[in-house]
Design a protein around this motif. Structure first.
Motif, PDB file in Angstrom:
ATOM      1  N   SER A  62       0.921  -1.384  -0.240  1.00 10.60           N
ATOM      2  CA  SER A  62       0.458   0.038  -0.041  1.00 10.60           C
ATOM      3  C   SER A  62       0.811   1.192  -0.014  1.00 10.60           C
ATOM      4  CB  SER A  62      -1.202   0.077   1.284  1.00 10.60           C
ATOM      5  OG  SER A  62      -0.363   0.497   1.927  1.00 10.60           O
ATOM      6  N   ALA A  63       0.533   2.318   0.046  1.00  7.55           N
ATOM      7  CA  ALA A  63       1.053   3.969  -0.347  1.00  7.55           C
ATOM      8  C   ALA A  63       1.842   3.750   0.942  1.00  7.55           C
ATOM      9  CB  ALA A  63       0.607   5.233  -0.685  1.00  7.55           C
ATOM     10  N   THR A  64       1.532   3.520   2.386  1.00  8.34           N
ATOM     11  CA  THR A  64       2.344   3.267   2.881  1.00  8.34           C
ATOM     12  C   THR A  64       3.620   2.810   3.244  1.00  8.34           C
ATOM     13  OG1 THR A  64       0.191   3.564   4.692  1.00  8.34           O
ATOM     14  CG2 THR A  64       2.655   2.909   5.793  1.00  8.34           C
ATOM     15  N   THR A 137      -5.771  13.818   2.832  1.00 12.52           N
ATOM     16  CA  THR A 137      -6.732  13.653   2.872  1.00 12.52           C
ATOM     17  C   THR A 137      -7.887  13.383   4.355  1.00 12.52           C
ATOM     18  OG1 THR A 137      -5.767  12.062   1.748  1.00 12.52           O
ATOM     19  CG2 THR A 137      -8.324  11.281   3.018  1.00 12.52           C
ATOM     20  N   ASP A 162       3.567  13.002  -0.028  1.00 10.37           N
ATOM     21  CA  ASP A 162       2.856  12.359  -0.384  1.00 10.37           C
ATOM     22  C   ASP A 162       1.766  12.679  -0.799  1.00 10.37           C
ATOM     23  OD1 ASP A 162      -0.148  10.884   0.409  1.00 10.37           O
ATOM     24  OD2 ASP A 162       0.646  10.343   2.429  1.00 10.37           O
ATOM     25  N   GLN A 187      -5.193   3.042  -5.071  1.00 14.57           N
ATOM     26  CA  GLN A 187      -7.046   3.004  -4.464  1.00 14.57           C
ATOM     27  C   GLN A 187      -7.542   4.121  -4.517  1.00 14.57           C
ATOM     28  OE1 GLN A 187      -3.880   1.780  -2.830  1.00 14.57           O
ATOM     29  NE2 GLN A 187      -5.180   3.037  -0.274  1.00 14.57           N
ATOM     30  N   LYS A 188      -6.798   4.928  -4.857  1.00 15.91           N
ATOM     31  CA  LYS A 188      -7.144   6.458  -4.667  1.00 15.91           C
ATOM     32  C   LYS A 188      -7.537   7.294  -5.743  1.00 15.91           C
ATOM     33  CE  LYS A 188      -6.259   6.034   0.060  1.00 15.91           C
ATOM     34  NZ  LYS A 188      -5.626   7.101   0.761  1.00 15.91           N
TER      35      LYS A 188
END
Ligand SMILES: *Cc1c(COP(=O)(O)O)cnc(C)c1O
Length: 365
Positions: A62-64, A137, A162, A187-188
């Motif tokens: 994931s982005a993290t 976000t 980010d 997924q964004k």
């Protein structure tokens, strides 16, 4: 078959059925020509989204994962973190977890940290890197990056960005804005299934990355850089997700990033206008958390009247067939968030906003 157009969470976002279906491609050896062709086919679309001529890394995470990579592989030294929401806080936390000496510049949740404050901080100490969240976000605030990269460079610091709910929805010009590490998640605003992250590093970032002793291996940017030139990933990639990415990036290139960004701006405008008209129609004191002129085109965070609970609104909207987000972090109980990103349209969004208005009318009176 999944019905597109009812899922307005600010991440993950709705996915068109054909993109979900694209995941069903065959297994491939990831050290073979067919894979390299698939991987290479992603690059024009990814570079278009990031506004770069540099190769774009594809991480199965994931982005993290790339938040961590950005910090771990940045040259040694203290980190300055701009914190104006939950994800910006996470970025600072990750830097601390990676043993960095972190200084935080804070802004109210909903605001952005003024560039003058960043400049002042950079004058007082030699930071190795500065972390910033492009589109926060948790609050719906958009930080302008047009001068941020150049400012960091002037003071010898790397800019780590980010852009998880920025890229593919908000304008992103990695090269022109002189940003050193920019990343997003699948997924964004890209509207792909979750599980991939995409990132780009500047030459300048790479030139000092070898000095970072604690790069580890899975998120070593130098490994990504080495493999991306071979059209490969360092480890086994989530191949089904790459099929979905190829289909969606072809769609984005066809739409063009400028049209995509304009569509997002139109969806944000429609949401802001809806807040104003709903406030009047229902006589409800609700307001947008971010300031006019600093609002994300992909997510709107709305402060509810004090007698209305965020989770009650989310539930009532769900009863009407739509998914929206509750507040996040310390705004959890008091706010709602509407994700107007990805492949949604202004028309589709209106249907969702009507449901939210109806839910508010029922709950608040
Ligand atoms: C969603 C999000 C993240 C985290 O992404 P994951 O894919 O869940 O790791 C980070 N930053 C921002 C701004 C986000 O919106």
């Amino acid at each position: 078959m999944h019905q597109f157009g009812r899922f307005f969470l600010p991440g993950p976002t709705d996915i068109r059925p054909e993109i979900l279906a694209a995941q069903a491609g065959p297994p491939l050896p990831h050290r073979g020509a067919a894979f390299e062709t698939l991987f290479a086919s992603l690059q024009p679309g990814l570079r278009h989204v990031f506004g770069t001529t540099r190769p774009v890394y594809v991480s199965t995470s994931s982005a993290t994962g790339l938040m961590e990579a950005a910090v771990r592989c940045a040259k040694p030294g203290p980190v300055l973190s701009l914190v104006n929401g939950a994800f910006a806080e996470r970025f600072a936390d990750i830097a601390r977890a990676c043993d960095r000496d972190v200084t935080v510049l804070e802004a109210r949740w909903g605001d952005t940290v003024p560039l003058e404050q960043v400049e002042q901080a950079l004058r007082t100490r030699a930071y190795a890197a500065v972390t910033v969240v492009h589109s926060e976000t948790s609050t719906g605030a958009l930080t302008s990056l047009a001068e941020f990269g150049a400012l960091c460079r002037t003071h010898g610091a790397l800019s780590l960005v980010d852009s998880v709910t920025g890229a593919a929805g908000a304008a992103m010009h990695t090269d022109a804005w002189q940003l050193d590490f920019v990343f997003t998640g699948s997924q964004k605003a890209l509207a792909m299934p979750a599980g991939l992250a995409f990132g780009v590093a500047s030459e300048r970032y790479l030139a000092t990355a070898h000095e970072a002793a604690g790069r580890g291996r899975y998120f070593d940017v130098l490994e990504f850089e080495q493999y991306v030139h071979k059209h490969q990933t360092p480890n086994t990639p989530a191949i089904s997700l790459l099929y979905a990415a190829a289909a969606q990036l072809a769609h984005i290139v066809h739409e063009t990033i400028d049209v995509r960004v304009a569509r997002h701006a139109a969806m944000a405008d429609a949401t802001h206008a809806w807040v104003r008209s709903t406030r009047e129609a229902l006589d409800l004191p609700m307001c947008i958390q971010a300031r006019d002129g600093e609002r994300s085109p992909t997510v709107t965070c709305i402060a509810l009247p004090t007698h209305v609970a965020g989770d009650a609104v989310v539930r009532a909207v769900a009863d009407r067939g739509f998914v929206i987000g509750g507040g996040y972090g310390k705004l959890k109980a008091t706010h709602i968030r509407i994700g107007h990103m990805g492949d949604h349209t202004v028309e589709g969004l209106h249907a969702c906003l009507e449901a939210v208005r109806d839910a508010l009318a029922t709950i608040a009176h």
